[in-house]
Design an enzyme around this catalytic site. Sequence first.
Site, PDB file in Angstrom:
ATOM      1  N   CYS A  73      -2.823   0.478  17.625  1.00 48.73           N
ATOM      2  CA  CYS A  73      -3.300   1.638  16.855  1.00 48.73           C
ATOM      3  C   CYS A  73      -4.121   2.573  17.722  1.00 48.73           C
ATOM      4  O   CYS A  73      -4.904   2.122  18.556  1.00 48.73           O
ATOM      5  CB  CYS A  73      -4.218   1.198  15.722  1.00 48.73           C
ATOM      6  SG  CYS A  73      -3.435   0.086  14.594  1.00 48.73           S
ATOM      7  N   ARG A 104       3.940   7.299   6.014  1.00 50.57           N
ATOM      8  CA  ARG A 104       2.789   6.395   6.047  1.00 50.57           C
ATOM      9  C   ARG A 104       1.565   7.093   6.645  1.00 50.57           C
ATOM     10  O   ARG A 104       0.438   6.765   6.348  1.00 50.57           O
ATOM     11  CB  ARG A 104       3.210   5.194   6.899  1.00 50.57           C
ATOM     12  CG  ARG A 104       2.201   4.087   7.048  1.00 50.57           C
ATOM     13  CD  ARG A 104       2.917   2.924   7.705  1.00 50.57           C
ATOM     14  NE  ARG A 104       2.046   1.826   8.057  1.00 50.57           N
ATOM     15  CZ  ARG A 104       2.447   0.571   8.120  1.00 50.57           C
ATOM     16  NH1 ARG A 104       3.670   0.246   7.822  1.00 50.57           N
ATOM     17  NH2 ARG A 104       1.619  -0.380   8.477  1.00 50.57           N
TER      18      ARG A 104
END
Length: 531
Positions: free
Chosen positions: A354, A449
Amino acid sequence: MQASSQAFSDMAATRNSTLDDTFYKKADAFFAANSKVGLTYDDITLATLYSEILPRNTQLDTRLADGLQLNIPAISADMDTVTESRMAIAMALNGGLGLIHYNMPERQQLSEVSRVKYHVQGLIQDPIKIAPDQLIGDVLKLIEEKKFGFSTFPVVDEQGKLLGLLSGHVVKPRYATKKVIEALTPRKSVHTITKKELGKDPIARADNFFTEHLGIHKLLVVDDADHLHGLITMSDVERITLERKAQFKPARDAQFRLVCGAAVSATRNAFGELDRGRILEHVSALVERGVDVVAVSTAHGHSKGVGDTVKVLRDAFPKLPIIAGNVTSAASVEYLADCGANAIKVGQGPGSICTTRIVAGVGIPQMTALYVCSRAAAKKKVSILADGGITKSGDIVKALTLAQGVICGGMFAGCTEAPGDVVEISGKMYKHYRGMGSLAAMKSGSAARYGHEKADTTRKVAAEGIEALKEVCGSVDRVLATLIGGIQSGMGYLGAKDLAELRVKARYIRVSPAGQREAAPHDVVELKTGN
Ligand code: XMP
């Protein structure tokens, strides 16, 4: 135990030291005292407690929602380099859960779910088949190319009808120019069974068959018209029979099928509005296939789109367990719980791939986020899942002091069961692992998303994840065995017989940078890692 020794042991168990209480704090006191700093797994450690609990006797079952109980608190992430049917089957067989990702056409996601729900343990449903006019040399080439560890194959005609079995004994270079039809064991000499005859316990039935038929190691499954439907091998049956005695049983639904989850997105229509019709159609089809839980997976769960999606699903499917996320605040947990979610994913930016915190400047270190969310979740009677940032079993123990389960991507991405091929770089074997917010993954479908349109990826869109490699690490069984061993050790140290006790007993203290160095192997030349 005699009365006096019982009394002594009770005293030891309940003995309280005010000195301990000064240093090692329960969750409410600890996190309140550290409210000015965001803490993650390595920032804290757990204090041990008097214990009469042996690690091997600890229980790891966890209830995530009415109708969704797992035997171990581990979930594989809904990422396109982590969870498809193979991973979900392996997770459920070990007592956990796999969430099938949504970066694929809906039709394909439905068949991935079906593969899990209709998986018959030990039955290879789609065995590699050979055609009668192929040469033995072709078969040898196939084995070499695909690196198969077996050399016996069913032979079928164009309609899938069984013609015989090509035994490994004849798959040899000396017979390379012979045709399969000349070398096969003919249909009448091949042992078969129909799906119906396999009954409710196919493994027990196959086990009996192999005992009764000396020297036969393969049993072919056919339908009434003699079409091939599967293959059972003796070695698989023996492995499964052993596994049945294992402590953690597979996670199954009420009809004894493996549990399976699927991710769904808060899909929007061309006008940017929530596409309720399409979401309902998608989830109805998933429910029809027997899905046990859906996960409304987004980067920002505390948003109207996610809340409305959860509400639409809750109204349409009152009993369907719903996971939603991701969030890191108490208000967001309460919001999603009020919308109808049963389990909330906690984690914004902790994942190994991430970059949300770097790109968007948001997100909260995981232990602080879990604490805040856990208190809101307790109030609303929902569960929370610690999602992302887990790199070792000790992190899971810490997460489980606040959460009902953990979601891992990176820990499973190098496993045999993860999608994708193995690549060799400088003699080492790797698998691709990418963030669902990486540009490549968003182009494959996960843009929603992250609040983008798929087409946006050609315009200015900031990726929130990277593409990476994970070293190949063997099977999910192996990885989970190590993780479970670590979780059970942690529970033994805290004297916790189950996860509810772990949550009640946990006491925390912060760790200094020197303390973190001390916690890992140091001042030695490492010869072998712990695993
Ligand atoms: P681990 O640390 O287990 O993390 O590899 C997996 C979790 O990371 C989240 N995820 C992302 N987060 N950008 C993000 O900020 C991304 O591209 C991305 N892809 C996955 C997700 O919650 C997953 O379960």
